[in-house]
Design an enzyme around this catalytic site. Sequence first.
Site, PDB file in Angstrom:
ATOM      1  N   GLN A  43      33.466  23.056 -23.698  1.00  0.00           N
ATOM      2  CA  GLN A  43      34.048  21.871 -24.343  1.00  0.00           C
ATOM      3  C   GLN A  43      35.327  22.233 -25.109  1.00  0.00           C
ATOM      4  O   GLN A  43      36.355  21.590 -24.945  1.00  0.00           O
ATOM      5  CB  GLN A  43      33.031  21.223 -25.300  1.00  0.00           C
ATOM      6  CG  GLN A  43      33.468  19.840 -25.747  1.00  0.00           C
ATOM      7  CD  GLN A  43      32.711  19.316 -26.969  1.00  0.00           C
ATOM      8  OE1 GLN A  43      31.870  19.997 -27.538  1.00  0.00           O
ATOM      9  NE2 GLN A  43      33.022  18.095 -27.374  1.00  0.00           N
ATOM     10  N   ASP A 103      31.698  37.916 -17.540  1.00  0.00           N
ATOM     11  CA  ASP A 103      30.491  37.818 -18.358  1.00  0.00           C
ATOM     12  C   ASP A 103      30.821  38.485 -19.689  1.00  0.00           C
ATOM     13  O   ASP A 103      31.103  39.695 -19.723  1.00  0.00           O
ATOM     14  CB  ASP A 103      29.329  38.531 -17.653  1.00  0.00           C
ATOM     15  CG  ASP A 103      28.045  38.467 -18.470  1.00  0.00           C
ATOM     16  OD1 ASP A 103      28.095  38.071 -19.665  1.00  0.00           O
ATOM     17  OD2 ASP A 103      26.985  38.813 -17.915  1.00  0.00           O
ATOM     18  N   TYR A 150      20.492  29.245 -33.760  1.00  0.00           N
ATOM     19  CA  TYR A 150      21.955  29.110 -33.638  1.00  0.00           C
ATOM     20  C   TYR A 150      22.632  29.398 -34.982  1.00  0.00           C
ATOM     21  O   TYR A 150      23.572  30.184 -35.066  1.00  0.00           O
ATOM     22  CB  TYR A 150      22.255  27.685 -33.179  1.00  0.00           C
ATOM     23  CG  TYR A 150      23.724  27.324 -33.073  1.00  0.00           C
ATOM     24  CD1 TYR A 150      24.526  27.899 -32.095  1.00  0.00           C
ATOM     25  CD2 TYR A 150      24.284  26.353 -33.912  1.00  0.00           C
ATOM     26  CE1 TYR A 150      25.866  27.535 -31.974  1.00  0.00           C
ATOM     27  CE2 TYR A 150      25.614  25.982 -33.790  1.00  0.00           C
ATOM     28  CZ  TYR A 150      26.395  26.579 -32.819  1.00  0.00           C
ATOM     29  OH  TYR A 150      27.727  26.223 -32.700  1.00  0.00           O
ATOM     30  N   GLY A 164      35.089  31.804 -22.325  1.00  0.00           N
ATOM     31  CA  GLY A 164      34.353  30.528 -22.470  1.00  0.00           C
ATOM     32  C   GLY A 164      35.300  29.356 -22.241  1.00  0.00           C
ATOM     33  O   GLY A 164      35.123  28.274 -22.812  1.00  0.00           O
TER      34      GLY A 164
END
Length: 316
Positions: free
Chosen positions: A12, A52, A142, A8
């Site tokens: 951010q 992935d 989430y 990832g």
Amino acid sequence: MKKILVIGAAGQIGTDLTLELRNRFGRDHVVASDIKLASDDIMQQGPFVKLDAMDSKQLQSIIDDYGITEIYHLAAILSGNAEKNPKWAWDLNMNSLFNVLDVSRSKGISKIFWPSSMGAFGPTTPEWDTPQVTVMEPTTVYGISKLAGERWVEYYHHKYGMDIRSLRYPGLISYKTEAGGGTTDYAVEIFYQAIKCGEYECFLSEDMALPMMFMDDAVEATIQLMEAPADQVKVRSSYNLGGISFTPKELADEIRKYIPNLEVTYKPDFRQEIAESWPRRISDEAAQKDWGWQPQYDLEKMTRVMIEKIREKLGK
Ligand code: NAD
Ligand code: AKB
């Protein structure tokens, strides 16, 4: 010598964390990976592989090819996007975590970092100075995935002796990469809009206080936790991180010190309800006590750096 895989790395946190890990441990010792391409500096500065996080075979061969010893697993769907497609978010957030845990167990990975979130708390949690151990009844997909993840990482630690470390990040504020579809994204967007056009329409109400943290503090906390001696890491679910608590109005007023004509309108959308279910201010006493956590940024310092860096980036 440690060899780190960041999953990832285009996101951010991944962008800032990968650059800082390379800075501390050497460019060739940190392999960046993501399902999409990362920023130019990450791609050019050191190794990058497409991965992935759901694919166990791919993950196993990357670990073998690069001799990976530690993994930072950051891939996830954030709160706002998760509510738009709950099953997809549950699938990615949970099954990528299981994949990383199971492959790491079979490959003898020495340390894993996996972030939880203040989203793991819910409307029945004490809102102010939320303690480390408290009621947790999240009402978003989430938050449910983060709370379940916390229970699973603790389980893998106790059951299999794996060294997995975790932080409950508040909303993170940074300038290198855009925020990734969460409820706290307004606190990044407002800086760009203020500098570009002096206007911002905020999707939370003006008095919606939430805990936030400048990215440099978040990256520092992450590396500090990962480098702490194992016997100092007493919480094996996830440590609270407090950060700075402020409302959209307080942030707008701070930005007006640099951009006096900034106009902000408030039009709360579905993310207002998510925000209302989260704490207003979080206590990180356990992190302070166990491994010496101390943040460096308050609202004033964070705002000054954000304005300066985004102006530089946009040439304004
Ligand atoms: P982000 O959305 O900016 O980045 C996530 C990255 O994961 C993206 O680059 C995306 O391409 C990648 N990704 C998605 N699916 C993937 C897959 N199948 N395989 C590999 N990569 C995939 O998110 P972020 O803000 O950087 O958050 C990173 C982690 O920190 C997440 O677990 C998030 O829940 C947690 N967190 C973030 C914040 C915050 O304010 N940013 C706060 C609390 C917790
Ligand atoms: C989000 O808003 O979803 C994230 C988080 C606090 O986990 N920024």
